[in-house]
Design a protein around this motif. Structure first.
Motif, short mmCIF file in Angstrom:
data_model
loop_
_atom_site.label_atom_id
_atom_site.label_comp_id
_atom_site.label_asym_id
_atom_site.label_seq_id
_atom_site.Cartn_x
_atom_site.Cartn_y
_atom_site.Cartn_z
N GLY A 91 0.81 -1.21 0.00
CA GLY A 91 0.00 0.00 0.00
C GLY A 91 0.84 1.26 0.00
O GLY A 91 0.51 2.26 -0.64
N PHE A 92 1.96 1.21 0.71
CA PHE A 92 2.86 2.37 0.72
C PHE A 92 3.43 2.62 -0.67
O PHE A 92 3.59 3.77 -1.08
CB PHE A 92 4.00 2.17 1.72
CG PHE A 92 3.55 2.25 3.16
CD1 PHE A 92 3.22 3.46 3.73
CD2 PHE A 92 3.48 1.11 3.93
CE1 PHE A 92 2.82 3.54 5.05
CE2 PHE A 92 3.08 1.17 5.25
CZ PHE A 92 2.75 2.39 5.82
N PHE A 93 3.73 1.55 -1.39
CA PHE A 93 4.28 1.71 -2.74
C PHE A 93 3.22 2.25 -3.71
O PHE A 93 3.56 2.96 -4.65
CB PHE A 93 4.88 0.40 -3.24
CG PHE A 93 6.13 0.03 -2.51
CD1 PHE A 93 7.31 0.72 -2.71
CD2 PHE A 93 6.13 -1.01 -1.58
CE1 PHE A 93 8.47 0.39 -2.02
CE2 PHE A 93 7.28 -1.35 -0.89
CZ PHE A 93 8.45 -0.64 -1.11
N LEU A 94 1.94 1.93 -3.46
CA LEU A 94 0.88 2.49 -4.29
C LEU A 94 0.82 4.02 -4.15
O LEU A 94 0.39 4.71 -5.06
CB LEU A 94 -0.47 1.87 -3.94
CG LEU A 94 -0.69 0.44 -4.42
CD1 LEU A 94 -2.01 -0.09 -3.90
CD2 LEU A 94 -0.63 0.36 -5.93
N HIS A 95 1.23 4.51 -2.99
CA HIS A 95 1.27 5.96 -2.78
C HIS A 95 2.27 6.65 -3.72
O HIS A 95 2.20 7.85 -3.91
CB HIS A 95 1.65 6.30 -1.33
CG HIS A 95 0.51 6.24 -0.38
ND1 HIS A 95 -0.40 7.25 -0.26
CD2 HIS A 95 0.13 5.28 0.49
CE1 HIS A 95 -1.29 6.93 0.67
NE2 HIS A 95 -1.00 5.73 1.12
N LEU A 96 3.18 5.89 -4.29
CA LEU A 96 4.16 6.47 -5.21
C LEU A 96 3.51 6.85 -6.54
O LEU A 96 4.02 7.71 -7.26
CB LEU A 96 5.30 5.47 -5.49
CG LEU A 96 6.19 5.11 -4.31
CD1 LEU A 96 7.10 3.95 -4.67
CD2 LEU A 96 7.00 6.31 -3.85
N LEU A 97 2.41 6.20 -6.87
CA LEU A 97 1.74 6.45 -8.15
C LEU A 97 0.83 7.67 -8.05
O LEU A 97 0.17 7.87 -7.03
CB LEU A 97 0.91 5.22 -8.55
CG LEU A 97 1.69 3.91 -8.65
CD1 LEU A 97 0.71 2.76 -8.89
CD2 LEU A 97 2.73 3.98 -9.75
N PRO A 98 0.77 8.45 -9.10
CA PRO A 98 -0.10 9.62 -9.08
C PRO A 98 -1.57 9.23 -8.88
O PRO A 98 -2.05 8.27 -9.48
CB PRO A 98 0.10 10.26 -10.46
CG PRO A 98 1.35 9.66 -10.99
CD PRO A 98 1.51 8.33 -10.34
N ASN A 99 -2.26 9.95 -8.03
CA ASN A 99 -3.70 9.77 -7.79
C ASN A 99 -4.06 8.39 -7.26
O ASN A 99 -5.14 7.88 -7.55
CB ASN A 99 -4.51 10.06 -9.07
CG ASN A 99 -4.26 11.46 -9.59
OD1 ASN A 99 -4.18 12.41 -8.80
ND2 ASN A 99 -4.10 11.58 -10.89
N ARG A 100 -3.16 7.77 -6.52
CA ARG A 100 -3.45 6.45 -5.96
C ARG A 100 -3.35 6.46 -4.43
O ARG A 100 -3.28 5.42 -3.81
CB ARG A 100 -2.49 5.38 -6.50
CG ARG A 100 -2.62 5.12 -7.99
CD ARG A 100 -3.92 4.39 -8.27
NE ARG A 100 -3.97 3.97 -9.65
CZ ARG A 100 -4.85 4.40 -10.52
NH1 ARG A 100 -5.74 5.29 -10.18
NH2 ARG A 100 -4.84 3.96 -11.75
N GLY A 101 -3.36 7.64 -3.83
CA GLY A 101 -3.20 7.75 -2.38
C GLY A 101 -4.30 7.05 -1.60
O GLY A 101 -4.03 6.33 -0.65
N LYS A 102 -5.55 7.24 -2.02
CA LYS A 102 -6.66 6.59 -1.31
C LYS A 102 -6.58 5.08 -1.43
O LYS A 102 -6.82 4.35 -0.47
CB LYS A 102 -8.00 7.10 -1.81
CG LYS A 102 -8.34 8.48 -1.33
CD LYS A 102 -9.74 8.87 -1.72
CE LYS A 102 -10.04 10.26 -1.20
NZ LYS A 102 -11.44 10.63 -1.47
N LEU A 103 -6.28 4.60 -2.63
CA LEU A 103 -6.14 3.16 -2.83
C LEU A 103 -5.00 2.62 -1.97
O LEU A 103 -5.15 1.57 -1.33
CB LEU A 103 -5.89 2.84 -4.31
CG LEU A 103 -5.63 1.37 -4.64
CD1 LEU A 103 -6.85 0.52 -4.29
CD2 LEU A 103 -5.26 1.21 -6.10
N GLY A 104 -3.88 3.33 -1.95
CA GLY A 104 -2.75 2.91 -1.12
C GLY A 104 -3.13 2.81 0.35
O GLY A 104 -2.76 1.86 1.04
#
Length: 129
Positions: A91-104
């Motif tokens: 989930g922390f790595f998903l935060h690296l992607l643009p506009n994926r903070g909520k998913l992360g």
């Protein structure tokens, strides 16, 4: 040790070098300064959680191997630990992607719930061994 605890111990041990490589990659990311401060923080957090949680899993698997839990319960517990680690750190790595903070955030929270369930099942196995 046999069955699911043996298999998942092997998986955890084989996974450790990938986390070690992640530390090496993190050094390159920090040196190249290609990420924002928030992205660097999320990379660090994902990497740190992966390493610590793999060690926790190795300890939990050793404990599980000494319980009298049935094989189906051991399989469930092992899967909870594995997928919990993958989700919590991933989930922390998903935060690296643009506009994926909520998913992360959702993936990280789901990982925490899975890890809590796996840990509580391990505790149950110890308490009633």
């Amino acid at each position: 040790m046999h069955g699911p605890t043996q298999l998942f111990t092997v998986i955890a041990l084989v996974s450790l070098p990938t986390v070690m490589y992640g530390g090496y990659a993190l050094m390159g990311v920090l040196r190249d300064r290609k990420l924002t401060e928030h992205q660097r923080a999320m990379f660090r957090a994902g990497h740190a959680h992966a390493g610590v949680l793999l060690i926790l899993a190795l300890v939990a698997l050793q404990i599980l191997s000494r319980t009298t839990l049935s094989d189906p319960t051991l399989w469930i517990t092992c899967f909870l630990l594995l997928f919990g680690i993958l989700a919590q750190s991933g989930g922390f790595f998903l935060h690296l992607l643009p506009n994926r903070g909520k998913l992360g955030g959702r993936v990280t929270s789901t990982g925490a719930v899975l890890l809590a369930a796996g840990t509580l099942l391990t505790a149950y196995g110890v308490a009633f061994a």
